[in-house]
Design a protein around this motif. Structure first.
Motif, PDB file in Angstrom:
ATOM      1  N   SER A 150       0.852  -1.186   0.000  1.00  0.00           N
ATOM      2  CA  SER A 150       0.000   0.000   0.000  1.00  0.00           C
ATOM      3  C   SER A 150       0.889   1.238   0.000  1.00  0.00           C
ATOM      4  O   SER A 150       1.640   1.468   0.953  1.00  0.00           O
ATOM      5  CB  SER A 150      -0.915  -0.002   1.234  1.00  0.00           C
ATOM      6  N   MET A 221      -3.320  -8.686  -3.098  1.00  0.00           N
ATOM      7  CA  MET A 221      -3.943  -7.386  -3.330  1.00  0.00           C
ATOM      8  C   MET A 221      -2.956  -6.257  -3.046  1.00  0.00           C
ATOM      9  O   MET A 221      -2.058  -6.389  -2.211  1.00  0.00           O
ATOM     10  CB  MET A 221      -5.167  -7.216  -2.434  1.00  0.00           C
ATOM     11  N   THR A 223      -2.682  -1.635  -3.034  1.00  0.00           N
ATOM     12  CA  THR A 223      -3.403  -0.358  -3.087  1.00  0.00           C
ATOM     13  C   THR A 223      -2.420   0.774  -3.355  1.00  0.00           C
ATOM     14  O   THR A 223      -1.384   0.870  -2.689  1.00  0.00           O
ATOM     15  CB  THR A 223      -4.133  -0.078  -1.757  1.00  0.00           C
ATOM     16  N   THR A 238      -8.109   6.234  -4.758  1.00  0.00           N
ATOM     17  CA  THR A 238      -7.522   4.939  -4.443  1.00  0.00           C
ATOM     18  C   THR A 238      -7.668   3.975  -5.613  1.00  0.00           C
ATOM     19  O   THR A 238      -8.730   3.871  -6.226  1.00  0.00           O
ATOM     20  CB  THR A 238      -8.196   4.334  -3.201  1.00  0.00           C
ATOM     21  N   GLN A 240      -7.218  -0.012  -6.412  1.00  0.00           N
ATOM     22  CA  GLN A 240      -7.078  -1.343  -5.820  1.00  0.00           C
ATOM     23  C   GLN A 240      -6.717  -2.327  -6.933  1.00  0.00           C
ATOM     24  O   GLN A 240      -7.355  -2.356  -7.974  1.00  0.00           O
ATOM     25  CB  GLN A 240      -8.381  -1.766  -5.158  1.00  0.00           C
TER      26      GLN A 240
END
Length: 301
Positions: A150, A221, A223, A238, A240
């Motif tokens: 992230s 995943m 971000t 954002t 994703q």
């Protein structure tokens, strides 16, 4: 066969899009059962968990978030002097320090093969920044960002290959987008290029294809949060990413990046980028792009 186009309205703008394409048929609100029948889209179960909503935006009511059903990209992460990065960042944004005196600049070539606003390619030059409102150790923040996959970034340039992508980015997100010729290929090797305004090469990247790793959907995943001003106020948008097939190399060998003197070459020169510390190759990924939302932490800045 020559592709046919049709004109659609986007806010106050009229844009040509492929006739019968996703934007023409769905206007950003796709019937996912129809998308699932498109062999090029692959398995789209991930998107069924994310309901779209009709929301107000700078260009009027629009369906969000934006779905990218089949994408690939290549990214090289450079070291760059903190002094150069600070000079390019608007206050109060702060570069995230990777090593004493150095921060990070990401150059990314994207190819969106199947998405709500039809296929296009994109190139991003972005500075990795501290999380808004963060304090304390840069090293701990960087390690935490890597662990969670992230990151926060301020985008300096985001050229795209189609007009609908340019118009949406400029008027919907106030991002620095313009039209350019872009090619991205991940085959036996990795090749990517963007042309300058006159058609001459701006940046050309070549690298051997690392061994790819396939993973289960939603097990890898990531971000990325873009931070920029929209109508003079700080916002964040954002992104994703559900990565399905990828490779990563630290201090990669045999990566060639030729700078042809165009706007992105000049930008990288001005940022003083030097060593490539990481290369990421994403052969297959699904992406969700959210609309910008106000960033309240800077209200008192």
């Amino acid at each position: 066969m020559e592709r046919r186009y049709t004109q659609v309205e986007f806010g106050l703008h009229k844009v040509e899009v492929p006739a019968g394409g996703y934007y023409d048929r769905f206007r950003m609100n796709p019937n996912l059962d129809e998308v699932a029948r498109d062999p090029a889209a692959g398995n789209i179960d991930y998107f069924r968990r994310i309901p779209k909503q009709l929301v107000n935006s700078r260009v009027g009511p629009t369906w969000a978030p934006n779905f990218y059903y089949r994408t690939h990209n290549v990214q090289v992460l450079f070291l760059a002097p903190l002094s150069r990065l600070r000079a390019m960042l608007p206050t109060p944004l702060e570069p995230l320090r990777a090593f004493p005196g150095f921060g990070l600049v990401a150059l990314t070539f994207f190819a969106y093969a199947v998405c709500d606003n039809d296929p296009y390619d994109e190139v991003s030059v972005a500075i990795v920044i501290r999380r808004p409102g963060a304090s304390g150790s840069h090293a701990l923040e960087l390690l935490d960002s890597m662990r969670r996959r992230s990151f926060f970034a301020h985008v300096l340039a985001l050229p795209v290959s189609t007009e609908i992508a340019r118009v949406r980015g400029v008027y919907g997100y106030q991002l620095p987008k313009w039209r350019a010729q872009i090619d991205v290929s991940i085959g036996a090797d990795v090749r990517a290029r963007i042309a300058g305004p006159g058609g001459a090469p701006d940046l050309t990247l070549n690298a051997p294809l690392p061994a790819l790793r396939d993973v289960v959907s939603q097990s890898h995943m990531g971000t990325t949060t873009m931070v920029n001003r929209v109508d003079g106020q700080w916002h964040q948008a954002t992104v994703q990413t559900n990565t399905l097939s990828f490779a990563q190399r630290l201090f990669p060998r045999n990566v060639t990046l030729l700078r042809g003197g165009g706007p992105l070459s000049q930008l990288l020169d001005g940022l003083g980028v030097s060593t490539i510390i990481r290369m990421d190759v994403v052969k297959d990924a699904q992406v969700v792009l959210n609309l910008p939302t106000p960033l309240k932490v800077f209200d008192c800045a």
